[in-house]
Design an enzyme around this catalytic site. Structure first.
Site, PDB file in Angstrom:
ATOM      1  N   CYS A  31      38.118  93.844  61.959  1.00 37.96           N
ATOM      2  CA  CYS A  31      39.957  93.146  61.447  1.00 37.96           C
ATOM      3  C   CYS A  31      39.549  92.670  59.796  1.00 37.96           C
ATOM      4  O   CYS A  31      39.210  91.355  60.011  1.00 37.96           O
ATOM      5  CB  CYS A  31      41.082  92.523  61.728  1.00 37.96           C
ATOM      6  SG  CYS A  31      42.122  91.979  61.518  1.00 37.96           S
ATOM      7  N   CYS A  34      41.330  89.165  59.259  1.00 34.49           N
ATOM      8  CA  CYS A  34      41.164  88.308  60.362  1.00 34.49           C
ATOM      9  C   CYS A  34      40.253  87.246  59.681  1.00 34.49           C
ATOM     10  O   CYS A  34      40.028  86.438  60.134  1.00 34.49           O
ATOM     11  CB  CYS A  34      40.569  88.886  61.160  1.00 34.49           C
ATOM     12  SG  CYS A  34      41.844  90.385  62.705  1.00 34.49           S
TER      13      CYS A  34
END
Length: 106
Positions: A31, A34
Site C-alpha cells: 500500500c 500506507c
C-alpha cells in the site's frame, strides 16, 4: 518510543493493557499511501514519546485484528485508550489531524 509491531499475540499486553493512548496504524506492505502514513507515524512517535504509543498492524498478517476493528480500507488509524475504542480515521492523516484525534484522550 519506537513504533511497535502489533500482532494478535501481543495485542492484549501492548494495546488493551496500555495505560497511555495507543494509535494503531492498519497497513500493508503493498500500500503506497500506507508508506506515506508511516512517515507521519514515525515522526509523531518521536514527538509524543511517553504520552502516546504507536503500533502498526499489518492487515495481511493480522487479518483477525483488521476484522475485529472493521478495517475496510487502508491506511486506517484507530485510537484506543485503556483498551477502549476512541476513534477511527480512514486514509492518510497529517500530524495535525492525528493530534486532533488524540485531544480527548491526552
Amino acid at each position: 518510543m519506537a513504533v511497535v509491531t502489533i500482532t494478535k499475540d501481543n495485542f492484549e499486553a501492548e494495546v488493551l493493557g496500555c495505560k497511555i493512548p495507543v494509535v494503531l496504524d492498519f497497513w500493508a506492505e503493498w500500500c503506497e499511501p500506507c508508506k506515506m502514513q508511516s512517515t507521519v507515524i514515525e515522526e509523531l512517535a518521536a514527538e509524543l514519546d511517553g504520552k502516546v504509543k504507536f503500533g502498526k498492524v499489518n492487515v495481511d498478517e493480522e487479518a483477525s485484528l483488521a476484522l475485529n476493528y472493521q478495517i475496510m480500507s487502508i491506511p486506517t488509524l484507530v485510537v484506543m485508550h485503556y483498551g477502549l475504542f476512541q476513534g477511527k480515521a480512514i486514509g492518510v492523516q497529517g500530524k495535525d489531524a492525528i493530534r486532533e484525534m488524540l485531544q480527548g484522550v491526552l
